[in-house]
Motif scaffolding. Structure first.
Motif, mmCIF file in Angstrom:
data_model
loop_
_atom_site.group_PDB
_atom_site.id
_atom_site.type_symbol
_atom_site.label_atom_id
_atom_site.label_comp_id
_atom_site.label_asym_id
_atom_site.label_seq_id
_atom_site.Cartn_x
_atom_site.Cartn_y
_atom_site.Cartn_z
ATOM 1 N N ASN A 201 0.801 -1.232 0.000
ATOM 2 C CA ASN A 201 0.000 0.000 0.000
ATOM 3 C C ASN A 201 0.833 1.282 0.000
ATOM 4 O O ASN A 201 0.568 2.215 0.764
ATOM 5 N N ARG A 202 1.838 1.335 -0.865
ATOM 6 C CA ARG A 202 2.644 2.537 -1.010
ATOM 7 C C ARG A 202 2.052 3.439 -2.091
ATOM 8 O O ARG A 202 1.255 3.001 -2.926
ATOM 9 N N GLU A 245 -4.885 14.506 -5.335
ATOM 10 C CA GLU A 245 -4.649 15.058 -4.003
ATOM 11 C C GLU A 245 -5.386 14.238 -2.940
ATOM 12 O O GLU A 245 -4.845 13.955 -1.864
ATOM 13 N N TYR A 246 -6.615 13.847 -3.249
ATOM 14 C CA TYR A 246 -7.392 13.018 -2.321
ATOM 15 C C TYR A 246 -6.759 11.632 -2.178
ATOM 16 O O TYR A 246 -6.605 11.106 -1.069
ATOM 17 N N ALA A 250 -5.126 9.227 1.052
ATOM 18 C CA ALA A 250 -5.922 8.074 1.463
ATOM 19 C C ALA A 250 -5.045 6.981 2.062
ATOM 20 O O ALA A 250 -3.972 6.674 1.539
ATOM 21 N N LYS A 251 -5.503 6.378 3.142
ATOM 22 C CA LYS A 251 -4.773 5.287 3.782
ATOM 23 C C LYS A 251 -5.196 3.950 3.178
ATOM 24 O O LYS A 251 -6.275 3.811 2.622
ATOM 25 N N ARG A 270 2.153 10.777 2.223
ATOM 26 C CA ARG A 270 2.792 9.829 3.140
ATOM 27 C C ARG A 270 3.125 8.546 2.390
ATOM 28 O O ARG A 270 2.446 8.176 1.434
ATOM 29 N N ASP A 271 4.156 7.857 2.845
ATOM 30 C CA ASP A 271 4.490 6.522 2.346
ATOM 31 C C ASP A 271 4.697 6.501 0.830
ATOM 32 O O ASP A 271 4.094 5.706 0.115
ATOM 33 N N ILE A 272 5.551 7.384 0.338
ATOM 34 C CA ILE A 272 5.763 7.451 -1.105
ATOM 35 C C ILE A 272 7.113 6.866 -1.510
ATOM 36 O O ILE A 272 8.077 6.862 -0.738
ATOM 37 N N ASP A 273 7.137 6.349 -2.730
ATOM 38 C CA ASP A 273 8.370 5.934 -3.396
ATOM 39 C C ASP A 273 8.420 6.645 -4.746
ATOM 40 O O ASP A 273 7.388 7.034 -5.304
#
Length: 340
Positions: A201-202, A245-246, A250-251, A270-273
């Protein structure tokens, strides 16, 4: 323990910069730091200049609503005397004048201090372009500071702030070379990495050198989105896309964004590669690549996140970006910034 370290790091940088200014011996200071480093390290110095009721010209390409320094001077310095100048010929009595690079070319009023911030947000201006602007402004100021990933003026002192606030090391890019002609095809190794990223979930940003490559990669991944179990989006221009953007916020959602736009349009990710497709293309200079590394470091916790440079061959620009990131981390470790 970390809170104490963070305060020590901020004080260390602020005091060093203020000491240079108070001595008044050398008119120019290069402050070298990682991309997206905080401008708050200038807070103490700005407070000193404001107390003297003198002016500061702060050059930044960050918009007012995203400017960390404005929030700081309002809350910590209790200062409301600032102004955003849209044109260099505008007149104002404010103590702190914020202006972008282009408008600053027309600025011709005396100020006590000029600070050029090339770190708080990505800009397309080169070292030479920054030098030309600051050569123009030099005759209008007593002191001048450059805030960049590299030394702007060679015959001036340097202060290195490789990390501020106890943050994690900047991500060093991983170079992957392939024999497949990236102008024609997409290697399977890219699918392997995407499969892993989406499985956990990245959020993945794939930067391409141009619109044609964006469409090619997008069409390829759309055909695989069921296997990847991810939302696939493309971004072709600098306009903000509310859907992306949304989705970025999103988690528990895997997202892949393919784009040839390099501006900082999306906040609170958050949590990006990051994967740079065809990283050996002339579009990707070392500054862009280093800012991609900074972006991953900014939006990840615990030192997570990957920056993958996918190319047919390793270029000098890729080597410079990788070596610069490594040097920042080396200096930070040697100074004990990551010891806790």
């Amino acid at each position: 323990m970390r809170d104490i370290v963070e305060m020590d790091l901020m004080d260390y940088s602020s005091e060093a910069i203020s000491s240079w200014y108070s001595k008044g011996e050398l008119p120019v200071l290069n402050v070298i730091a990682t991309p997206y480093n905080t401008p708050v390290i200038f807070g103490e110095l700005i407070g000193e200049v404001i107390k003297k009721n003198k002016k500061i010209l702060y050059i930044t390409n960050v918009e007012e609503e995203d400017n960390q320094l404005i929030k700081y001077i309002k809350s910590r310095l209790n200062c409301r005397s600032y102004s955003y100048i849209r044109k260099g010929k505008e007149k104002t009595s404010a103590n702190i004048l914020f202006i972008n690079h282009e408008a600053a070319m027309d600025y011709k009023d005396d100020v006590e201090l000029v600070i050029y911030d090339d770190l708080n947000g990505y800009s397309t201006y080169s070292r030479l372009e920054i030098q030309i602007l600051l050569d123009h402004l030099y005759k209008y100021t007593r002191s001048l500071i450059t805030y960049s990933t590299e030394r702007i003026f060679c015959n001036s002192p340097v202060f290195e702030a490789p990390t501020i606030g106890g943050s994690y090391p900047i991500r060093e890019p991983r170079v992957l070379t392939t024999r497949i002609d990236l102008s024609r095809d997409i290697p399977y190794i890219m699918y392997d990495y995407l499969s892993w990223f989406t499985k956990i979930n990245r959020k993945v940003i794939i930067y391409t050198p141009n619109r044609s490559a964006t469409y090619k990669v997008y069409n390829y991944l759309v055909s695989l989105k069921d296997k990847l179990k991810a939302v696939v989006h493309k971004l072709e221009d600098e306009r903000k896309d509310k859907n992306i953007e949304y989705l970025m916020k999103a988690k528990d959602l895997s997202l892949i964004v393919i784009t040839n736009c390099y501006e900082d349009n999306y906040k609170d990710m958050r949590d990006i590669d990051v994967i740079v497709f065809n990283a050996d293309h002339r579009t990707f200079d070392n500054k862009k690549l280093l800012f991609f590394c900074g972006k991953v470091g900014l939006y990840n916790k615990g030192g997570q996140g990957e920056v993958i440079l996918l190319a047919n061959e390793t270029t000098d620009e890729m080597d410079v970006a990788k070596n610069t990131a490594r040097r920042f981390n080396k200096v930070a470790w040697e100074r004990g910034f990551f010891s806790c």
